[in-house]
Scaffold this active site. Structure first.
Site, PDB file in Angstrom:
ATOM      1  N   GLY A  34       0.771  -1.246   0.000  1.00 19.80           N
ATOM      2  CA  GLY A  34       0.000   0.000   0.000  1.00 19.80           C
ATOM      3  C   GLY A  34       0.792   1.279   0.000  1.00 19.80           C
ATOM      4  N   GLU A  72       3.983  -6.776   1.566  1.00 23.02           N
ATOM      5  CA  GLU A  72       3.404  -7.058   0.237  1.00 23.02           C
ATOM      6  C   GLU A  72       3.410  -5.821  -0.666  1.00 23.02           C
ATOM      7  OE1 GLU A  72      -0.588  -8.338   1.042  1.00 23.02           O
ATOM      8  OE2 GLU A  72       0.021 -10.204   1.990  1.00 23.02           O
ATOM      9  N   ARG A 109       3.006  -1.445  -5.960  1.00 22.36           N
ATOM     10  CA  ARG A 109       3.277  -0.179  -6.648  1.00 22.36           C
ATOM     11  C   ARG A 109       4.638   0.425  -6.289  1.00 22.36           C
ATOM     12  NH1 ARG A 109      -1.203   3.183  -7.866  1.00 22.36           N
ATOM     13  NH2 ARG A 109      -2.270   2.084  -6.180  1.00 22.36           N
ATOM     14  N   CYS A 111     -13.944   4.569 -28.171  1.00 27.84           N
ATOM     15  CA  CYS A 111     -15.200   5.323 -28.250  1.00 27.84           C
ATOM     16  C   CYS A 111     -15.862   5.488 -26.892  1.00 27.84           C
ATOM     17  CB  CYS A 111     -16.135   4.619 -29.226  1.00 27.84           C
ATOM     18  SG  CYS A 111     -15.332   4.394 -30.803  1.00 27.84           S
ATOM     19  N   GLU A 112     -15.235   6.265 -26.035  1.00 35.60           N
ATOM     20  CA  GLU A 112     -15.762   6.557 -24.698  1.00 35.60           C
ATOM     21  C   GLU A 112     -15.247   7.934 -24.309  1.00 35.60           C
ATOM     22  OE1 GLU A 112     -16.986   4.335 -22.016  1.00 35.60           O
ATOM     23  OE2 GLU A 112     -16.767   2.387 -22.984  1.00 35.60           O
TER      24      GLU A 112
HETATM   25  N1  LLP Z   1      -1.623  -6.831  -0.761  1.00 38.68           N
HETATM   26  C1  LLP Z   1      -2.949  -6.901  -0.985  1.00 38.68           C
HETATM   27  C2  LLP Z   1      -3.761  -7.849  -0.219  1.00 38.68           C
HETATM   28  C3  LLP Z   1      -3.539  -6.065  -1.958  1.00 38.68           C
HETATM   29  O1  LLP Z   1      -4.838  -6.132  -2.167  1.00 38.68           O
HETATM   30  C4  LLP Z   1      -2.723  -5.162  -2.689  1.00 38.68           C
HETATM   31  C5  LLP Z   1      -3.301  -4.293  -3.716  1.00 38.68           C
HETATM   32  C6  LLP Z   1      -1.343  -5.148  -2.416  1.00 38.68           C
HETATM   33  C7  LLP Z   1      -0.828  -5.983  -1.440  1.00 38.68           C
HETATM   34  C8  LLP Z   1      -0.391  -4.242  -3.137  1.00 38.68           C
HETATM   35  O2  LLP Z   1      -0.684  -2.914  -2.923  1.00 38.68           O
HETATM   36  P1  LLP Z   1       0.321  -1.763  -3.423  1.00 38.68           P
HETATM   37  O3  LLP Z   1       1.593  -1.900  -2.630  1.00 38.68           O
HETATM   38  O4  LLP Z   1       0.543  -1.958  -4.868  1.00 38.68           O
HETATM   39  O5  LLP Z   1      -0.413  -0.513  -3.122  1.00 38.68           O
HETATM   40  N2  LLP Z   1      -5.448  -0.811  -9.452  1.00 38.68           N
HETATM   41  C9  LLP Z   1      -5.265   0.164  -8.397  1.00 38.68           C
HETATM   42  C10 LLP Z   1      -4.598  -0.439  -7.173  1.00 38.68           C
HETATM   43  C11 LLP Z   1      -5.312  -1.647  -6.622  1.00 38.68           C
HETATM   44  C12 LLP Z   1      -4.594  -2.271  -5.449  1.00 38.68           C
HETATM   45  C13 LLP Z   1      -5.172  -3.576  -5.083  1.00 38.68           C
HETATM   46  N3  LLP Z   1      -4.527  -4.269  -4.020  1.00 38.68           N
HETATM   47  C14 LLP Z   1      -4.501   1.343  -8.963  1.00 38.68           C
HETATM   48  O6  LLP Z   1      -4.183   1.338 -10.150  1.00 38.68           O
HETATM   49  O7  LLP Z   1      -4.238   2.307  -8.247  1.00 38.68           O
END
Ligand code: LLP
Length: 417
Positions: A238, A272, A275, A344-345
């Site tokens: 996150g 985890e 990003r 087309c959006e």
């Molecule tokens: N762990 C779990 C259980 C998750 O659901 C996620 C992301 C992560 C780790 C990794 O999170 P990160 O470190 O990447 O923030 N598509 C959206 C983001 C969706 C995130 C979903 N879960 C976007 O483009 O901003």
């Protein structure tokens, strides 16, 4: 910085992006190996001397080259499907370093993960616990489980990517968790190994992480008095990145705050991040097709679209737009444009209201597109998915070729009526 102008050309490491655009065509995702290694290194250094495992969230970017690179660096993986499991194994990742997350694990996926021997299942509901128990007993194994608790903490992020509030579908309410842990402890197909928490994505402050962990730790103590001890605490992902002017904490500060909150907790720590490892390590290259003057707005119509990068349409996300040539073509005046695709959006935009000096044929880089870019792409409007390139120093490797038109409907059939 892996993406910088050198003598007027936007480069990734030692390669000009315009060379890649010419060689592989556009739209094309380009990743920097050095940027991924450097982001992983920040996490690894901050964890030095701790029993910690960095489980890259595969959903952010699941290209085999990215996975193989991270596996070589020693990363574990956070997966959410049998498909991601197969990718990680194909890329050389170790099953023993995989955590399996997600609210809707299918029976088939649970079997695959048990066969592979993953480190842990992050279970999100009682129903899932019961299914996993039954499958593990049927296979004659014990499934390692961790319960994902929902700490009801506001991560202060976009509502679509916030997961730790009680109105979200994720996790087990912390108040309910002691009962569910006792239940898990009584099921013979399960072996309790940990607890996990993940409150959302693109979080740019430390406090919500600390609040969530504080709640989790109180709860770990309660469990211990119930005779349930945990081997690991999974603190989720996150951590946000800078797209525009956000100021996320440095990885070292974020982890130092978490480790401080952990105090003398003995459990192994799992993380985890998705990003934060790959987001700023990738760009999407696109070419300008047309300039269009509207009554209220001017448009740069490019060959990439919402099917290639859906983040602007879905979350109103802001991505930087940089021309590959720093100096605009002669006699070109900078104007405010929306950068839009051919789909087309009305929601098909990559950027809005940007000052750009461009001409048809120019190429642009949509910045910070390494996470949740290619993985969220689709074939909408029967558009083949983009090519992907990984650069390492002076070398550009094609790590996924562009889809062909034939592939797009190869698997379809017309019934004989
Ligand atoms: N762990 C779990 C259980 C998750 O659901 C996620 C992301 C992560 C780790 C990794 O999170 P990160 O470190 O990447 O923030 N598509 C959206 C983001 C969706 C995130 C979903 N879960 C976007 O483009 O901003």
């Amino acid at each position: 910085m892996s993406f910088t102008y050198r003598t007027g050309e936007l480069c990734v490491e030692d390669v000009a992006l315009s060379e890649i655009a010419t060689r592989y065509g556009t739209p094309c995702y380009v990743y920097s190996r050095a940027a991924i290694e450097s982001a992983y290194g920040e996490f690894a250094r901050a964890c030095a001397g701790r029993d910690a495992l960095i489980c890259y969230a595969v959903k952010a970017n699941s290209n085999l080259a990215v996975l193989a690179l991270l596996a070589r660096l020693g990363a574990g993986f956070d997966i959410v499907s049998g498909g991601e499991l197969a990718r990680v194994l194909a890329a050389g990742g170790e099953a023993k370093k995989i955590v399996f997350s997600g609210v809707g694990k299918s029976a088939a996926d649970m079997r695959l993960a048990l066969q592979a021997g993953v480190l842990c299942f992050n279970v999100e509901s009682e129903a899932e616990l019961e299914r996993l128990d039954a499958i593990a007993r049927d296979m004659g194994v014990r499934a390692p489980v961790s319960l994902r608790v929902n700490p009801d903490v506001d991560a202060g992020t976009h509502p679509y990517i916030s997961t730790g509030l009680k109105q979200n579908k994720f996790g087990i309410a912390i108040a309910d968790a002691p009962r569910v842990y006792r239940k898990a402890a009584a099921l013979s197909g399960l072996h309790i190994t940990g607890m996990d928490v993940h409150i959302g994505s693109q979080i740019t402050e430390i406090q919500p992480f600390v609040d969530a962990l504080t709640r989790v730790l109180e709860f770990v103590d309660t469990l211990q008095t119930d005779g349930i001890s945990l081997e690991h605490l999974d603190l989720g992902g996150g951590l946000g990145i800078r797209y525009r002017d956000e100021t996320p904490p440095p990885v070292a500060d974020y982890l130092a705050a978490l480790f401080k909150t952990l105090g003398d907790a003995r459990q192994r720590v799992l993380l985890e991040p998705g990003r934060a490892l790959v987001g700023n390590a990738g760009v999407l290259l696109t070419s300008v097709e047309y300039l269009k003057r509207g009554e209220a707005k001017n448009f740069v119509i490019v060959d990439a679209a919402m099917n290639d990068l859906i983040r602007p349409a879905l979350y109103e996300a802001w991505h930087g737009v940089l021309p590959l040539q720093e100096t605009p073509p002669a006699n070109t005046i900078a104007q405010h444009y929306d950068v839009v695709g051919p789909v087309c959006e009305t929601g098909d935009f990559l950027a809005q209201d940007r000052l750009l000096a461009v001409q048809p044929g120019d190429r642009l880089a949509i910045m910070s597109a390494g996470a949740y870019g290619m993985v969220m792409s689709s074939n909408y409007n029967t558009r083949p998915r983009a090519a992907e390139v990984m650069v390492s120093g002076r070398t550009a490797h094609l790590v996924r070729r562009r889809e062909t038109l034939a592939e797009l409907f190869d698997s379809e059939t017309v019934p004989i009526w």
